[in-house]
Structures are given as structure tokens and as C-alpha cells.
Design a protein around this motif. Structure first.
Motif, PDB file in Angstrom:
ATOM      1  N   HIS A  22      12.750  11.958-110.401  1.00  0.00           N
ATOM      2  CA  HIS A  22      12.057  11.175-111.418  1.00  0.00           C
ATOM      3  C   HIS A  22      11.889  11.995-112.692  1.00  0.00           C
ATOM      4  CE1 HIS A  22       9.078  13.438-109.161  1.00  0.00           C
ATOM      5  NE2 HIS A  22       8.312  13.421-110.238  1.00  0.00           N
ATOM      6  N   HIS A  23      11.802  11.283-113.813  1.00  0.00           N
ATOM      7  CA  HIS A  23      11.629  11.909-115.120  1.00  0.00           C
ATOM      8  C   HIS A  23      10.368  11.325-115.742  1.00  0.00           C
ATOM      9  CE1 HIS A  23      15.712  13.331-114.618  1.00  0.00           C
ATOM     10  NE2 HIS A  23      16.057  12.093-114.315  1.00  0.00           N
ATOM     11  N   LYS A  24       9.515  12.192-116.282  1.00  0.00           N
ATOM     12  CA  LYS A  24       8.248  11.759-116.859  1.00  0.00           C
ATOM     13  C   LYS A  24       8.232  11.973-118.363  1.00  0.00           C
ATOM     14  CE  LYS A  24       5.538  12.723-112.740  1.00  0.00           C
ATOM     15  NZ  LYS A  24       4.352  13.372-112.199  1.00  0.00           N
ATOM     16  N   ASP A  25       7.409  11.180-119.065  1.00  0.00           N
ATOM     17  CA  ASP A  25       7.216  11.395-120.497  1.00  0.00           C
ATOM     18  C   ASP A  25       6.049  12.350-120.712  1.00  0.00           C
ATOM     19  OD1 ASP A  25       5.046   9.830-119.881  1.00  0.00           O
ATOM     20  OD2 ASP A  25       5.508   8.232-121.296  1.00  0.00           O
ATOM     21  N   ASP A  26       5.646  12.527-121.956  1.00  0.00           N
ATOM     22  CA  ASP A  26       4.591  13.487-122.280  1.00  0.00           C
ATOM     23  C   ASP A  26       3.238  13.129-121.675  1.00  0.00           C
ATOM     24  OD1 ASP A  26       6.407  14.937-123.696  1.00  0.00           O
ATOM     25  OD2 ASP A  26       5.942  13.954-125.603  1.00  0.00           O
ATOM     26  N   SER A  27       2.988  11.842-121.462  1.00  0.00           N
ATOM     27  CA  SER A  27       1.704  11.428-120.900  1.00  0.00           C
ATOM     28  C   SER A  27       1.697  11.450-119.369  1.00  0.00           C
ATOM     29  CB  SER A  27       1.333  10.029-121.395  1.00  0.00           C
ATOM     30  OG  SER A  27       2.286   9.086-120.938  1.00  0.00           O
ATOM     31  N   GLY A  28       2.838  11.766-118.743  1.00  0.00           N
ATOM     32  CA  GLY A  28       2.880  11.879-117.286  1.00  0.00           C
ATOM     33  C   GLY A  28       3.359  10.632-116.578  1.00  0.00           C
ATOM     34  N   ARG A  29       3.750   9.607-117.320  1.00  0.00           N
ATOM     35  CA  ARG A  29       4.253   8.380-116.697  1.00  0.00           C
ATOM     36  C   ARG A  29       5.728   8.543-116.358  1.00  0.00           C
ATOM     37  NH1 ARG A  29       2.327   2.932-119.335  1.00  0.00           N
ATOM     38  NH2 ARG A  29       0.481   2.809-118.036  1.00  0.00           N
ATOM     39  N   ILE A  30       6.126   7.956-115.246  1.00  0.00           N
ATOM     40  CA  ILE A  30       7.530   8.003-114.837  1.00  0.00           C
ATOM     41  C   ILE A  30       8.311   7.021-115.690  1.00  0.00           C
ATOM     42  CG2 ILE A  30       9.135   7.591-112.948  1.00  0.00           C
ATOM     43  CD1 ILE A  30       6.931   8.500-111.030  1.00  0.00           C
ATOM     44  N   ILE A  31       9.347   7.512-116.370  1.00  0.00           N
ATOM     45  CA  ILE A  31      10.129   6.660-117.265  1.00  0.00           C
ATOM     46  C   ILE A  31      11.547   6.413-116.754  1.00  0.00           C
ATOM     47  CG2 ILE A  31       8.833   7.241-119.333  1.00  0.00           C
ATOM     48  CD1 ILE A  31      11.070   9.260-120.001  1.00  0.00           C
ATOM     49  N   ALA A  32      12.019   7.230-115.806  1.00  0.00           N
ATOM     50  CA  ALA A  32      13.361   7.058-115.260  1.00  0.00           C
ATOM     51  C   ALA A  32      13.426   7.654-113.861  1.00  0.00           C
ATOM     52  CB  ALA A  32      14.395   7.726-116.153  1.00  0.00           C
ATOM     53  N   ALA A  33      14.332   7.100-113.064  1.00  0.00           N
ATOM     54  CA  ALA A  33      14.522   7.600-111.703  1.00  0.00           C
ATOM     55  C   ALA A  33      16.009   7.564-111.382  1.00  0.00           C
ATOM     56  CB  ALA A  33      13.742   6.754-110.711  1.00  0.00           C
ATOM     57  N   ASP A  45      22.714   1.846-108.742  1.00  0.00           N
ATOM     58  CA  ASP A  45      21.851   0.722-108.377  1.00  0.00           C
ATOM     59  C   ASP A  45      20.369   1.048-108.493  1.00  0.00           C
ATOM     60  OD1 ASP A  45      24.109  -0.675-107.774  1.00  0.00           O
ATOM     61  OD2 ASP A  45      23.997  -0.326-105.620  1.00  0.00           O
ATOM     62  N   CYS A  46      20.018   2.302-108.535  1.00  0.00           N
ATOM     63  CA  CYS A  46      18.621   2.711-108.525  1.00  0.00           C
ATOM     64  C   CYS A  46      18.038   2.602-109.941  1.00  0.00           C
ATOM     65  CB  CYS A  46      18.481   4.138-108.011  1.00  0.00           C
ATOM     66  SG  CYS A  46      16.774   4.623-107.740  1.00  0.00           S
ATOM     67  N   SER A  47      17.273   1.556-110.174  1.00  0.00           N
ATOM     68  CA  SER A  47      16.616   1.358-111.464  1.00  0.00           C
ATOM     69  C   SER A  47      15.149   1.750-111.338  1.00  0.00           C
ATOM     70  CB  SER A  47      16.739  -0.095-111.898  1.00  0.00           C
ATOM     71  OG  SER A  47      16.052  -0.930-110.985  1.00  0.00           O
ATOM     72  N   LEU A  48      14.473   1.787-112.465  1.00  0.00           N
ATOM     73  CA  LEU A  48      13.049   2.123-112.459  1.00  0.00           C
ATOM     74  C   LEU A  48      12.258   1.054-111.714  1.00  0.00           C
ATOM     75  CD1 LEU A  48      10.847   4.062-113.366  1.00  0.00           C
ATOM     76  CD2 LEU A  48      10.683   2.766-115.489  1.00  0.00           C
ATOM     77  N   ASP A  49      12.646  -0.217-111.879  1.00  0.00           N
ATOM     78  CA  ASP A  49      11.968  -1.313-111.185  1.00  0.00           C
ATOM     79  C   ASP A  49      12.112  -1.180-109.668  1.00  0.00           C
ATOM     80  OD1 ASP A  49      10.628  -3.852-110.978  1.00  0.00           O
ATOM     81  OD2 ASP A  49      12.603  -4.708-110.496  1.00  0.00           O
ATOM     82  N   LEU A  50      13.314  -0.861-109.209  1.00  0.00           N
ATOM     83  CA  LEU A  50      13.554  -0.681-107.776  1.00  0.00           C
ATOM     84  C   LEU A  50      12.781   0.517-107.238  1.00  0.00           C
ATOM     85  CD1 LEU A  50      15.202  -1.518-105.252  1.00  0.00           C
ATOM     86  CD2 LEU A  50      16.872   0.163-105.984  1.00  0.00           C
ATOM     87  N   PHE A  51      12.758   1.605-107.999  1.00  0.00           N
ATOM     88  CA  PHE A  51      12.006   2.795-107.611  1.00  0.00           C
ATOM     89  C   PHE A  51      10.519   2.468-107.440  1.00  0.00           C
ATOM     90  CE2 PHE A  51       9.258   6.161-109.327  1.00  0.00           C
ATOM     91  CZ  PHE A  51       9.405   7.108-108.331  1.00  0.00           C
ATOM     92  N   LEU A  52       9.954   1.747-108.408  1.00  0.00           N
ATOM     93  CA  LEU A  52       8.528   1.401-108.327  1.00  0.00           C
ATOM     94  C   LEU A  52       8.241   0.451-107.164  1.00  0.00           C
ATOM     95  CD1 LEU A  52       7.730   0.998-112.123  1.00  0.00           C
ATOM     96  CD2 LEU A  52       7.136   2.909-110.619  1.00  0.00           C
TER      97      LEU A  52
END
Length: 85
Positions: A22-33, A45-52
């Protein structure tokens, strides 16, 4: 538990030793997987929506900031597939 075809594909790759980085932004939210197989291939096939969705259903988990791996519940949810290597 109902698991879609795309979720099955990702869980099967994780069950064989793959990870989700996973990749996080400066505030600590996951923005990509990114889902990587044990051989190092990236699954598109692995999108952020599927990861969540997998995370919310507790089929994957991370420990101490490590990449996400399949949980026991995830192993129970995945159906057996032949591995034609």
C-alpha cells in the motif's frame, strides 16, 4: 461468504505467498494498493476499491506496517484452484 471472481483471483494469489503493498499520502491515508504475486508479478485487477473491500471484510491484514497478507478468514473464503505451472 460470497466472493467475486476478481476477489477470488486476488485471494488465490495471496494464498500462494503474494502480498499487497500500500502507498499512503502525507496525511496517512491509503491512496494506492498494488498486489504482487510470489514471483514478483503485479496483478492489474487489484484496485483501491477492491483492496478496501477485502480489508473491510477482514480477508487481508497487515502487521506492524508490513505489506498486507491473507488472513485465516481469507483462506477459508477462497476456493481451491488448480495451479497450472
Amino acid at each position: 461468504m460470497n466472493v467475486s471472481k476478481v476477489e477470488q483471483r486476488i485471494l488465490h494469489a495471496l494464498a500462494q505467498g503474494g502480498v499487497i503493498r500500500h502507498h499512503k499520502d502525507d496525511s496517512g491515508r491509503i491512496i494506492a494498493a498494488d498486489c504482487a504475486t510470489r514471483d514478483g508479478w503485479i496483478l492489474t485487477d487489484c484496485s483501491l476499491d477492491l483492496f478496501l473491500r477485502l480489508k473491510r471484510r477482514r480477508l487481508i491484514a497487515s502487521q506492524n506496517g508490513a505489506p498486507y497478507r491473507i488472513t485465516r478468514a481469507g483462506l477459508d473464503a477462497v476456493r481451491a484452484q488448480l495451479d497450472n505451472r
